[in-house]
Write a protein that holds these residues in place. Structure first.
Motif, PDB file in Angstrom:
ATOM      1  N   THR A   1       6.548  16.961   2.847  1.00  0.00           N
ATOM      2  CA  THR A   1       7.308  15.964   3.668  1.00  0.00           C
ATOM      3  C   THR A   1       8.033  14.937   2.922  1.00  0.00           C
ATOM      4  O   THR A   1       7.619  14.262   2.091  1.00  0.00           O
ATOM      5  CB  THR A   1       6.499  15.453   4.790  1.00  0.00           C
ATOM      6  N   PHE A   2       9.367  14.854   2.985  1.00  0.00           N
ATOM      7  CA  PHE A   2      10.128  13.881   2.056  1.00  0.00           C
ATOM      8  C   PHE A   2      10.200  12.456   2.985  1.00  0.00           C
ATOM      9  O   PHE A   2      10.479  12.307   4.233  1.00  0.00           O
ATOM     10  CB  PHE A   2      11.713  14.279   1.991  1.00  0.00           C
ATOM     11  N   LYS A   3       9.487  11.361   2.328  1.00  0.00           N
ATOM     12  CA  LYS A   3       9.491  10.217   2.812  1.00  0.00           C
ATOM     13  C   LYS A   3       9.629   8.990   1.783  1.00  0.00           C
ATOM     14  O   LYS A   3      10.081   9.409   0.687  1.00  0.00           O
ATOM     15  CB  LYS A   3       8.002  10.130   3.640  1.00  0.00           C
ATOM     16  N   TYR A   4       9.549   7.806   2.454  1.00  0.00           N
ATOM     17  CA  TYR A   4       9.596   6.948   1.532  1.00  0.00           C
ATOM     18  C   TYR A   4       8.237   5.869   1.286  1.00  0.00           C
ATOM     19  O   TYR A   4       7.705   5.833   2.311  1.00  0.00           O
ATOM     20  CB  TYR A   4      10.574   5.635   2.048  1.00  0.00           C
ATOM     21  N   VAL A   5       7.808   5.679   0.317  1.00  0.00           N
ATOM     22  CA  VAL A   5       6.649   5.070  -0.245  1.00  0.00           C
ATOM     23  C   VAL A   5       7.209   3.369  -0.340  1.00  0.00           C
ATOM     24  O   VAL A   5       8.139   3.207  -1.105  1.00  0.00           O
ATOM     25  CB  VAL A   5       5.953   5.510  -1.499  1.00  0.00           C
ATOM     26  N   VAL A   6       6.550   2.747   0.361  1.00  0.00           N
ATOM     27  CA  VAL A   6       7.083   0.847   0.328  1.00  0.00           C
ATOM     28  C   VAL A   6       5.824   0.316  -0.217  1.00  0.00           C
ATOM     29  O   VAL A   6       4.651   0.257   0.253  1.00  0.00           O
ATOM     30  CB  VAL A   6       7.524   0.541   1.565  1.00  0.00           C
ATOM     31  N   LEU A   7       5.876  -0.423  -1.054  1.00  0.00           N
ATOM     32  CA  LEU A   7       4.958  -1.379  -2.052  1.00  0.00           C
ATOM     33  C   LEU A   7       5.222  -2.757  -1.585  1.00  0.00           C
ATOM     34  O   LEU A   7       6.046  -3.228  -2.085  1.00  0.00           O
ATOM     35  CB  LEU A   7       4.814  -1.268  -3.424  1.00  0.00           C
ATOM     36  N   SER A   8       4.313  -3.524  -0.939  1.00  0.00           N
ATOM     37  CA  SER A   8       4.254  -4.837  -1.038  1.00  0.00           C
ATOM     38  C   SER A   8       2.970  -5.507  -1.749  1.00  0.00           C
ATOM     39  O   SER A   8       2.254  -4.743  -2.559  1.00  0.00           O
ATOM     40  CB  SER A   8       3.867  -5.190   0.687  1.00  0.00           C
ATOM     41  N   ASP A   9       2.908  -6.965  -1.539  1.00  0.00           N
ATOM     42  CA  ASP A   9       1.951  -7.629  -2.496  1.00  0.00           C
ATOM     43  C   ASP A   9       0.436  -7.282  -2.025  1.00  0.00           C
ATOM     44  O   ASP A   9      -0.494  -7.369  -2.586  1.00  0.00           O
ATOM     45  CB  ASP A   9       2.073  -9.113  -2.157  1.00  0.00           C
ATOM     46  N   ARG A  10       0.341  -6.663  -0.810  1.00  0.00           N
ATOM     47  CA  ARG A  10      -1.191  -6.351  -0.296  1.00  0.00           C
ATOM     48  C   ARG A  10      -1.220  -4.963   0.249  1.00  0.00           C
ATOM     49  O   ARG A  10      -2.431  -4.511   0.370  1.00  0.00           O
ATOM     50  CB  ARG A  10      -1.188  -7.160   0.773  1.00  0.00           C
ATOM     51  N   LEU A  11      -0.183  -4.123   0.728  1.00  0.00           N
ATOM     52  CA  LEU A  11      -0.372  -2.666   1.198  1.00  0.00           C
ATOM     53  C   LEU A  11       0.642  -1.682   0.619  1.00  0.00           C
ATOM     54  O   LEU A  11       1.781  -2.048   0.034  1.00  0.00           O
ATOM     55  CB  LEU A  11      -0.137  -2.865   2.643  1.00  0.00           C
ATOM     56  N   ILE A  12       0.082  -0.590   0.933  1.00  0.00           N
ATOM     57  CA  ILE A  12       1.235   0.514   0.605  1.00  0.00           C
ATOM     58  C   ILE A  12       1.613   1.171   2.074  1.00  0.00           C
ATOM     59  O   ILE A  12       0.601   1.293   2.655  1.00  0.00           O
ATOM     60  CB  ILE A  12       0.546   1.589  -0.727  1.00  0.00           C
ATOM     61  N   TYR A  13       2.745   1.297   2.134  1.00  0.00           N
ATOM     62  CA  TYR A  13       3.495   1.794   3.305  1.00  0.00           C
ATOM     63  C   TYR A  13       3.883   3.442   3.217  1.00  0.00           C
ATOM     64  O   TYR A  13       4.580   3.448   2.135  1.00  0.00           O
ATOM     65  CB  TYR A  13       4.275   0.912   4.097  1.00  0.00           C
TER      66      TYR A  13
END
Length: 468
Positions: free
Chosen positions: A49-61
């Protein structure tokens, strides 16, 4: 995260995804996002599945492509290990297989109360890929979700993260810091305000590295007081020297904060390259022990006993500050060492190589005393008592071990010094049973720290060090 040679750190954006994140995340969460990029997800419920991974200072979305909803995948605080896996995704073309990385992140899912062992550990993978996937199957590991994404991380549109209020606050702080008639107390207050603001808003870190003037100012300010004060009065006044050390500790803590989690900021690399001399001056400052007065000035105190008490109080305070300074300097030294460990950072004519750094440090005698102090601190931390290490102490121990490992691997002179002068310490105090008694297994850093500890012991036991 590897970056193709010569390309530097990219700053491309996806306006549609950026707008989606801005709408669906709270402002403080949106401001904390470090990067995002496309990926291929494989799990029990999803196949390529083609998605986007988003990195923050506390979580991975994760979010769909195009984005419709955003889902939390893992909290960074639950990450216990990150490994680079040497393999290739089968569904990629031969060319794409050569330009991707596979990173495995191991994280604990459940922890019992009061630091007992975790109930379970799952894995998910980040092989880096920027091409489209074909229909070939990919082997799934331990039923964990699998992600493929391109090497080049997409940074957020920085201008969208900078509110006028934050920019104004930063500019005001910088302007006040640059005033020529500032007292040390005023500088300390401003630096503290900057540090607190940067802890709350990542954007201030970006603003800090946007130009080199503030970095240069802070290092130059440290140079005025370290290793000894340029103010002759401080050479005899312990109270004044204590104030200077407090300010220096705050500056070093602030610099450490600015270095931390800013690896993908191209402006940081540009500043460090433009100010290589300043960076090396900072290294010399960090490895040099601060000088303190050997005697107190004459106090207007009638009783000799009272005078002696004041003297002892200042001595105790200075020794406490020296210890705090040493730990703070070690933490910043570790952050800088990470930069050199990365080697070629993408600039065609400039390389920050670890061998280059060690060669430079070897030419400065204070490095021997600095390394000796680290070994002694490790001994003290493992043998002083049976009390468990606090989280902060565990992190400091990891940083100390990382520095020792780098010295043992990349400096023949320092490796021989450690083996010859501290063989007894490593035989009787720095050993695995001592670490096991002090380091709680529930700490996320426990596993990598134990592995690093083992590697240091192996390097110390080697009769001949590795080539520089």
């Amino acid at each position: 995260m590897a970056i193709p040679a010569g390309s530097g750190f990219p700053a491309r954006t996806n306006s549609r995804l950026d707008a989606f994140l801005r709408r669906h995340l709270a402002p403080e969460v949106y401001d904390a996002i470090r990067a995002y990029e496309p990926c291929i997800v494989v799990s029990d419920s999803e196949k390529h599945t083609f998605k986007y991974v988003v990195l923050s200072d506390r979580l991975i979305y994760l979010t769909e492509n195009p984005p419709k909803s955003i889902r939390r995948v893992v909290a960074l605080r639950d990450v216990v290990a990150i490994d680079l896996i040497d393999d290739y995704p089968e569904f990629l073309s031969p060319q794409d297989r050569e330009t991707n990385q596979h990173i495995r992140i191991i994280y604990s899912t459940v922890l019992k109360k009061e630091c007992e062992k975790s109930k379970g550990v799952r894995k998910f993978l980040f092989p880096f890929h920027h091409a489209k996937a074909n229909n070939k199957k990919v082997k799934e590991e331990n039923n964990g979700p699998v992600f493929w994404r391109g090497k080049e991380a997409r940074g957020l549109n920085k201008s969208s993260l900078r509110s006028e209020e934050k920019i104004k606050h930063f500019s005001q702080l910088k302007s006040e810091l640059f005033l020529k008639d500032n007292t040390l107390r005023k500088i300390l207050c401003l630096i503290t305000e900057l540090k607190v603001a940067a802890q709350k808003n990542f954007i201030l870190k970006r603003l800090f590295w946007k130009t080199s003037d503030l970095f240069y100012f802070l290092v130059n300010t440290l140079h005025q007081y370290l290793p000894e004060s340029r103010d002759k009065n401080a050479l005899q006044n312990k109270s004044q020297r204590a104030d200077e050390l407090v300010a220096c500790i705050e500056i070093i803590q602030t610099l450490g904060l600015m270095f931390r989690e800013t690896e993908i900021e191209s402006s940081r690399l540009n500043t460090l390259v433009a100010k290589k001399g300043t960076l090396f001056n900072l290294l010399v400052i960090l490895i040099s022990k601060p000088q303190i007065p050997k005697f107190c000035p004459v106090f207007d105190i009638q009783l000799v006993a009272d005078s002696t008490f004041v003297e002892m109080s200042f001595d105790a305070e200075l020794q406490k500050l020296i210890l705090e300074y040493t730990n703070t300097a070690t933490a910043l030294f570790y952050e800088i060492l990470l930069i050199f460990q990365q080697g070629n950072l993408g600039l065609r004519s400039t390389k920050f190589a670890i061998s280059w750094m060690m060669s430079f440090l070897q030419s400065h005698p204070p490095i021997v005393t600095f390394v000796a102090s680290i070994v002694k601190q490790v001994v003290k931390g493992l043998s002083a008592s049976f009390q468990l290490l606090s989280p902060g102490q565990a992190v400091l121990l990891y940083q100390q071990l990382f520095i020792l490992k780098s010295c043992l691997q990349h400096s023949k002179m320092l490796a021989e010094y450690i083996r010859n002068d501290y063989s007894e310490e490593f035989r009787y105090f720095i050993h695995m049973p001592a670490l096991e008694k002090r380091l709680p297994l529930c700490y996320p850093i426990a596993q990598p720290a134990t592995q690093l500890f083992h590697e240091v012991l192996e390097l110390v036991e080697q009769k001949q060090c590795m080539k520089c």
